[in-house]
Design a protein around this motif. Structure first.
Motif, PDB file in Angstrom:
ATOM      1  N   ALA A 209       0.820  -1.209   0.000  1.00  0.00           N
ATOM      2  CA  ALA A 209       0.000   0.000   0.000  1.00  0.00           C
ATOM      3  C   ALA A 209       0.854   1.258   0.000  1.00  0.00           C
ATOM      4  CB  ALA A 209      -0.919   0.002   1.220  1.00  0.00           C
ATOM      5  N   SER A 210       2.028   1.215   0.620  1.00  0.00           N
ATOM      6  CA  SER A 210       2.860   2.404   0.719  1.00  0.00           C
ATOM      7  C   SER A 210       3.325   2.900  -0.634  1.00  0.00           C
ATOM      8  CB  SER A 210       4.073   2.119   1.618  1.00  0.00           C
ATOM      9  OG  SER A 210       3.651   1.810   2.926  1.00  0.00           O
ATOM     10  N   LEU A 242     -10.442  -0.929   3.115  1.00  0.00           N
ATOM     11  CA  LEU A 242      -9.393   0.080   3.244  1.00  0.00           C
ATOM     12  C   LEU A 242      -8.187  -0.513   3.961  1.00  0.00           C
ATOM     13  CD1 LEU A 242     -11.567   3.068   4.549  1.00  0.00           C
ATOM     14  CD2 LEU A 242     -10.893   2.641   2.170  1.00  0.00           C
ATOM     15  N   TYR A 243      -7.056   0.110   3.745  1.00  0.00           N
ATOM     16  CA  TYR A 243      -5.864  -0.122   4.550  1.00  0.00           C
ATOM     17  C   TYR A 243      -5.502   1.211   5.188  1.00  0.00           C
ATOM     18  CZ  TYR A 243      -5.489  -4.531   2.052  1.00  0.00           C
ATOM     19  OH  TYR A 243      -5.751  -5.770   1.537  1.00  0.00           O
ATOM     20  N   VAL A 263      -4.852   6.693   4.497  1.00  0.00           N
ATOM     21  CA  VAL A 263      -5.835   5.683   4.103  1.00  0.00           C
ATOM     22  C   VAL A 263      -5.616   5.308   2.640  1.00  0.00           C
ATOM     23  CG1 VAL A 263      -8.285   5.115   3.952  1.00  0.00           C
ATOM     24  CG2 VAL A 263      -7.469   6.684   5.728  1.00  0.00           C
ATOM     25  N   TRP A 264      -5.582   3.994   2.382  1.00  0.00           N
ATOM     26  CA  TRP A 264      -5.513   3.474   1.021  1.00  0.00           C
ATOM     27  C   TRP A 264      -6.821   2.750   0.723  1.00  0.00           C
ATOM     28  CZ3 TRP A 264      -1.502   3.521   4.404  1.00  0.00           C
ATOM     29  CH2 TRP A 264      -0.300   4.103   3.985  1.00  0.00           C
ATOM     30  N   GLY A 265      -7.419   3.062  -0.418  1.00  0.00           N
ATOM     31  CA  GLY A 265      -8.669   2.420  -0.803  1.00  0.00           C
ATOM     32  C   GLY A 265      -8.904   2.534  -2.298  1.00  0.00           C
ATOM     33  N   VAL A 347      -4.873  -2.497   9.687  1.00  0.00           N
ATOM     34  CA  VAL A 347      -4.496  -1.257  10.369  1.00  0.00           C
ATOM     35  C   VAL A 347      -3.039  -1.367  10.804  1.00  0.00           C
ATOM     36  CG1 VAL A 347      -4.968   0.299  12.295  1.00  0.00           C
ATOM     37  CG2 VAL A 347      -6.857  -0.909  11.173  1.00  0.00           C
ATOM     38  N   HIS A 348      -2.277  -0.314  10.552  1.00  0.00           N
ATOM     39  CA  HIS A 348      -0.864  -0.294  10.942  1.00  0.00           C
ATOM     40  C   HIS A 348      -0.648   0.818  11.959  1.00  0.00           C
ATOM     41  CE1 HIS A 348       3.469   0.567  10.635  1.00  0.00           C
ATOM     42  NE2 HIS A 348       3.578  -0.722  10.368  1.00  0.00           N
TER      43      HIS A 348
END
Length: 410
Positions: A209-210, A242-243, A263-265, A347-348
């Protein structure tokens, strides 16, 4: 939910909640005992004759004396409490006031005396009532309960006089902070959601995701994060595919221009979803130890700083704080993994590491420790003992660097 959690924290660290609850309980108790006096056949036992006089004037005088005496002692106890809190703020640091505000002994002591005062007033009111036969009504059972509460208040006063010096004793304060820090680290390391392997900390979804575009979420308020509802963030992430990376954990100062989440989505965040994510945070005016275990270590470092200030010059208190900090470092050293990660799925969150606690314990206090040879020698001794318990690796290297910094080695 984060707001409710913050409200519970504030309630626990208050001098009004427990006394208020006990005052309400005293009101209900007075209503109940008065009803039993009006219907003595409901009592499971018979009151012995002559225990309390049936003279209404004498009973009124007795209850008035109880009420006046108890409220006078309560005023003295409130004054002692404020003096103790002021002393702690001036000598230990204003951030340690919460430890005294959360003290249950003080809260219940004040509550018992206030409850006794309120109960005596309520029963005093009932003595003026006239029954159907025209005789004065004397609530004998209620007066016996009032006398019992009075004796409890006397015992409470004796306890409180002993408790106040113990409460502001620096050794007891260091013991309390050190035990809570160590116990909380042990609890986190054994939590069912704790992931203590390096692969879970740097999990695949976060690395993937990053590399993609993300949206930032800011909070509308300014202050310290005091509570974060990670479970709700996890539910929102799962529900909306989402991430999420949490950037503002409890103890972080935030304002409307600071990102709290990344947020990634697949789709852009809706206004409703952003509002739900913001509701997972609660802010306040200062740091709280809830969800922020390192704040306990910071408080011990604050005691070290004040103990080694020129105006105090108390190296033995600083050594005591270092002992408690190293008790917690030893607990982390016993964990084989480098990090403690409590991130739920999708979730991180930042991880709790041995190095982060070491940096607070010695990095933040190094300037003060170097000013006193006794404390510096004690710190080096503790660090060498810690290094001896660690295998070769990043942790051992970090400890060796701290030893070098204290000894002036390059």
């Amino acid at each position: 939910m984060a707001f409710i959690r913050k409200l519970l924290q504030d309630t626990r660290a208050s001098y009004w909640f427990v006394p208020s609850v006990m005052m309400v309980a005293a009101l209900l108790l007075a209503i109940g005992t008065e009803a039993l006096d009006r219907h003595p056949n409901y009592l499971p036992f018979s009151l012995p004759n002559g225990v309390v006089t049936s003279n209404a004037d004498a009973v009124r005088s007795l209850l008035a004396v109880i009420a006046q005496s108890v409220i006078a002692v309560t005023g003295v106890m409130f004054s002692m409490t404020i003096v103790a809190v002021s002393f702690a703020s001036a000598n230990f640091g204003p951030r340690l006031i919460g430890n005294f505000m959360r003290d249950k002994g003080t809260q219940f002591s004040l509550g018992i005396l206030i409850a006794t005062f309120v109960y005596a007033l309520m029963i005093l009111r009932s003595v003026h009532n006239i029954d159907d036969s025209g005789a004065n009504f004397v609530p004998v059972f209620s007066v016996l309960v009032a006398l019992g509460l009075t004796l409890a208040s006397v015992a409470t006063m004796i306890f409180f006089i002993h408790h106040v010096p113990e409460m502001i004793n620096l050794e007891n304060l260091c013991h309390s902070l050190g035990c809570r820090l160590r116990d909380e680290l042990v609890r986190l390391s054994k939590a069912p959601t704790a992931m203590t392997d390096k692969e879970s900390v740097q999990n695949a979804w976060f690395e993937e995701a990053s590399s993609e575009a993300s949206e930032g979420v800011t909070l509308l308020s300014t202050g310290y994060i005091q509570a974060v509802n990670l479970n709700q963030i996890k539910r929102l992430a799962s529900k909306n595919d989402l991430y999420i990376e949490v950037l503002a954990m409890p103890g972080t100062f935030t304002h409307p221009r600071n990102l709290a989440l990344r947020v990634w989505g697949q789709e852009a965040l809706s206004t409703k979803l952003v509002g739900e994510l913001r509701a997972c945070f609660a802010t306040g005016f200062g740091k709280s130890e809830s969800q922020n275990v390192l704040f306990l270590a910071e408080q011990l470092v604050e005691i070290i700083a004040r103990a080694l200030s020129p105006g105090v010059n108390d190296p033995y208190t600083a050594c005591t704080c270092l002992n408690w900090l190293h008790a917690s470092l030893q607990e982390l050293a016993a964990i084989k993994a480098e990090d403690i990660d409590l991130s739920p799925s999708r979730v991180h969150t930042p991880t709790l590491t041995f190095t982060s606690l070491l940096e607070i314990a010695h990095g933040d206090s190094r300037e003060y420790i170097l000013s006193d040879n006794l404390v510096c020698a004690h710190a080096v001794k503790l660090l060498r003992g810690l290094a001896a318990s660690l295998p070769k690796g990043p942790r051992r290297d970090a400890v060796d660097r701290e030893i070098g910094a204290l000894l002036g080695e390059s």
